[in-house]
Design a protein around this motif. Sequence first.
Motif, PDB file in Angstrom:
ATOM      1  N   ALA A  42      25.298  -2.634  94.149  1.00  0.00           N
ATOM      2  CA  ALA A  42      24.890  -3.852  94.846  1.00  0.00           C
ATOM      3  C   ALA A  42      23.376  -3.992  94.912  1.00  0.00           C
ATOM      4  CB  ALA A  42      25.476  -3.856  96.255  1.00  0.00           C
ATOM      5  N   LEU A  43      22.676  -2.885  95.108  1.00  0.00           N
ATOM      6  CA  LEU A  43      21.218  -2.948  95.190  1.00  0.00           C
ATOM      7  C   LEU A  43      20.623  -3.436  93.880  1.00  0.00           C
ATOM      8  CD1 LEU A  43      18.620  -2.345  96.797  1.00  0.00           C
ATOM      9  CD2 LEU A  43      18.677  -0.031  95.821  1.00  0.00           C
ATOM     10  N   ASN A  44      21.066  -2.862  92.775  1.00  0.00           N
ATOM     11  CA  ASN A  44      20.533  -3.258  91.468  1.00  0.00           C
ATOM     12  C   ASN A  44      20.933  -4.683  91.106  1.00  0.00           C
ATOM     13  OD1 ASN A  44      19.127  -0.807  90.320  1.00  0.00           O
ATOM     14  ND2 ASN A  44      21.103   0.106  90.767  1.00  0.00           N
ATOM     15  N   GLY A  45      22.218  -5.014  91.288  1.00  0.00           N
ATOM     16  CA  GLY A  45      22.691  -6.336  90.902  1.00  0.00           C
ATOM     17  C   GLY A  45      22.043  -7.449  91.699  1.00  0.00           C
ATOM     18  N   ASN A  46      21.953  -7.288  93.013  1.00  0.00           N
ATOM     19  CA  ASN A  46      21.398  -8.348  93.848  1.00  0.00           C
ATOM     20  C   ASN A  46      19.872  -8.407  93.784  1.00  0.00           C
ATOM     21  OD1 ASN A  46      23.676  -9.722  95.534  1.00  0.00           O
ATOM     22  ND2 ASN A  46      24.186  -7.542  95.538  1.00  0.00           N
ATOM     23  N   SER A  47      19.222  -7.283  93.524  1.00  0.00           N
ATOM     24  CA  SER A  47      17.766  -7.309  93.351  1.00  0.00           C
ATOM     25  C   SER A  47      17.389  -8.117  92.121  1.00  0.00           C
ATOM     26  CB  SER A  47      17.224  -5.875  93.240  1.00  0.00           C
ATOM     27  OG  SER A  47      17.417  -5.157  94.431  1.00  0.00           O
ATOM     28  N   VAL A  48      18.118  -7.883  91.020  1.00  0.00           N
ATOM     29  CA  VAL A  48      17.875  -8.662  89.800  1.00  0.00           C
ATOM     30  C   VAL A  48      18.189 -10.135  90.040  1.00  0.00           C
ATOM     31  CG1 VAL A  48      18.626  -9.029  87.415  1.00  0.00           C
ATOM     32  CG2 VAL A  48      18.263  -6.698  88.264  1.00  0.00           C
ATOM     33  N   HIS A  69      20.537 -17.443  98.610  1.00  0.00           N
ATOM     34  CA  HIS A  69      20.729 -16.974  99.988  1.00  0.00           C
ATOM     35  C   HIS A  69      21.845 -15.939 100.070  1.00  0.00           C
ATOM     36  CE1 HIS A  69      17.992 -19.647 102.238  1.00  0.00           C
ATOM     37  NE2 HIS A  69      18.204 -20.497 101.244  1.00  0.00           N
ATOM     38  N   LEU A  70      22.843 -16.078  99.214  1.00  0.00           N
ATOM     39  CA  LEU A  70      23.919 -15.087  99.170  1.00  0.00           C
ATOM     40  C   LEU A  70      23.379 -13.729  98.745  1.00  0.00           C
ATOM     41  CD1 LEU A  70      26.943 -14.400  99.343  1.00  0.00           C
ATOM     42  CD2 LEU A  70      27.169 -15.189  96.970  1.00  0.00           C
ATOM     43  N   LEU A  75      21.717  -8.110 100.122  1.00  0.00           N
ATOM     44  CA  LEU A  75      20.679  -7.078 100.204  1.00  0.00           C
ATOM     45  C   LEU A  75      20.413  -6.648 101.639  1.00  0.00           C
ATOM     46  CD1 LEU A  75      18.094  -8.257  97.520  1.00  0.00           C
ATOM     47  CD2 LEU A  75      19.478  -6.180  97.475  1.00  0.00           C
ATOM     48  N   SER A  76      20.559  -7.581 102.586  1.00  0.00           N
ATOM     49  CA  SER A  76      20.309  -7.240 103.981  1.00  0.00           C
ATOM     50  C   SER A  76      21.311  -6.223 104.496  1.00  0.00           C
ATOM     51  CB  SER A  76      20.365  -8.505 104.848  1.00  0.00           C
ATOM     52  OG  SER A  76      21.688  -8.999 104.939  1.00  0.00           O
ATOM     53  N   GLY A 105      25.617  -2.506 112.776  1.00  0.00           N
ATOM     54  CA  GLY A 105      26.691  -3.432 113.129  1.00  0.00           C
ATOM     55  C   GLY A 105      26.269  -4.875 112.983  1.00  0.00           C
ATOM     56  N   PHE A 106      25.067  -5.172 113.412  1.00  0.00           N
ATOM     57  CA  PHE A 106      24.533  -6.531 113.308  1.00  0.00           C
ATOM     58  C   PHE A 106      24.478  -6.988 111.858  1.00  0.00           C
ATOM     59  CE2 PHE A 106      20.720  -9.204 112.687  1.00  0.00           C
ATOM     60  CZ  PHE A 106      21.065 -10.298 113.466  1.00  0.00           C
ATOM     61  N   LEU A 107      23.921  -6.161 110.975  1.00  0.00           N
ATOM     62  CA  LEU A 107      23.799  -6.536 109.569  1.00  0.00           C
ATOM     63  C   LEU A 107      25.158  -6.619 108.886  1.00  0.00           C
ATOM     64  CD1 LEU A 107      20.632  -4.544 108.449  1.00  0.00           C
ATOM     65  CD2 LEU A 107      20.825  -6.976 108.979  1.00  0.00           C
ATOM     66  N   PHE A 108      26.101  -5.777 109.317  1.00  0.00           N
ATOM     67  CA  PHE A 108      27.451  -5.829 108.749  1.00  0.00           C
ATOM     68  C   PHE A 108      28.056  -7.213 108.948  1.00  0.00           C
ATOM     69  CE2 PHE A 108      32.039  -5.545 109.598  1.00  0.00           C
ATOM     70  CZ  PHE A 108      32.489  -5.106 108.370  1.00  0.00           C
ATOM     71  N   TYR A 109      28.037  -7.710 110.182  1.00  0.00           N
ATOM     72  CA  TYR A 109      28.656  -8.995 110.479  1.00  0.00           C
ATOM     73  C   TYR A 109      27.838 -10.162 109.940  1.00  0.00           C
ATOM     74  CZ  TYR A 109      32.106  -6.708 113.396  1.00  0.00           C
ATOM     75  OH  TYR A 109      33.145  -5.926 113.831  1.00  0.00           O
ATOM     76  N   VAL A 110      26.520 -10.070 110.020  1.00  0.00           N
ATOM     77  CA  VAL A 110      25.683 -11.141 109.485  1.00  0.00           C
ATOM     78  C   VAL A 110      25.916 -11.295 107.990  1.00  0.00           C
ATOM     79  CG1 VAL A 110      23.302 -11.805 108.949  1.00  0.00           C
ATOM     80  CG2 VAL A 110      23.895 -11.074 111.260  1.00  0.00           C
ATOM     81  N   ASN A 111      25.930 -10.174 107.264  1.00  0.00           N
ATOM     82  CA  ASN A 111      26.175 -10.233 105.822  1.00  0.00           C
ATOM     83  C   ASN A 111      27.539 -10.805 105.513  1.00  0.00           C
ATOM     84  OD1 ASN A 111      27.830  -8.314 103.693  1.00  0.00           O
ATOM     85  ND2 ASN A 111      26.003  -9.228 102.819  1.00  0.00           N
ATOM     86  N   MET A 112      28.563 -10.316 106.192  1.00  0.00           N
ATOM     87  CA  MET A 112      29.925 -10.732 105.867  1.00  0.00           C
ATOM     88  C   MET A 112      30.126 -12.221 106.092  1.00  0.00           C
ATOM     89  SD  MET A 112      33.564  -9.156 107.132  1.00  0.00           S
ATOM     90  CE  MET A 112      33.168  -9.260 108.878  1.00  0.00           C
TER      91      MET A 112
END
Length: 339
Positions: A42-48, A69-70, A75-76, A105-112
């Motif tokens: 995910a880090l490599n794919g979304n960074s590119v 934005h996705l 990445l977050s 926990g915050f980033l988990f729900y925000v991302n999802m």
Amino acid sequence: MNTSAIDATPLITNQTFEECEGETSIENLLFGGYYILVFLLALNGNSVALWIFSRQRGTSSPANVFLLHLAVADLSYVIILPLRATYHLTGGHWPFGEVPCRVAGFLFYVNMYASIYFLACVAGDRYLAVVHAVRSLKVRRARYAHIVSFSLWALVTVSMAPLLISQQTSEIGGVTVCSQLYREKASRKALVSLAVAFIPPFLATLSFYLLIIHSLHRGSRLEPALKLKALRTIGLVLLIYVVCFLPYHASRAIFILGYNHPSQISCQAKRGLMLANRLTSSLTCLNGALDPLVYLFGAEKFRGSLQRLLCRDKAAGSGATSGELKGTHESSLSARSEF
């Protein structure tokens, strides 16, 4: 409660979910390795992807804006996956303290939920581009897409902000646990929030894509190759929903219902519910690794930029596609970039 009933596997009336939980060393090893693998992908794919979409800022379509934005949302959350891996590799112990637990926990729900809503926005944009190509020209602008995106960020962030100010760590069995890792608080209010947050964007995405499929089969003026491309990408997005998001929300609903009636569930059933909670929670993280496939298969400009980045010959693919896009104005609008 009827206490006179005799059963070979009696119901446990005085044990909480936490007391019934038992994570094995093999389970922790598998989860730890899984999170490391997803982190790398995910880090490599979304960074590119973020780099490519940011370079297309001047000519972005609305769908490209939502995909940008996705990628930020993915990445977050990707950055805290090593913390989850460490939790499992240390035998179910959270060594990072209170604040990182809250942030995780915050980033988990925000991302999802940001991911779910951005995918719904992409589906809505594709619906307008394919089914109402001409009439939607004034609405489908990158500026409006950014306004919608930042509004969604604000909505999701405010909704999840309470996680940053409430106690999230505790001591159980001599180890520190983070309640945001599979031990979220369960209540009727949580069940309602779960349904409100997930069901509307899921139904919207499903409806938009079904309408697109109906339009394509009814006699869309797109070339057959472009129809296949659209259907393939729609299938990929729906697959992400089915694999990453639907199991988690179904499992959480069952878990919350069971949590509210602990005396009616055996300890073995409680272990099964908590294992299902961990498994489906881990699947939500997989969307960060699968989303780059949406960019690759669905965004033509993304593919072209990636080919240039990898120093590959792009002439054949772009030439063929540009020839196909000279049919009608509606076809050009619906096939120029994404789904």
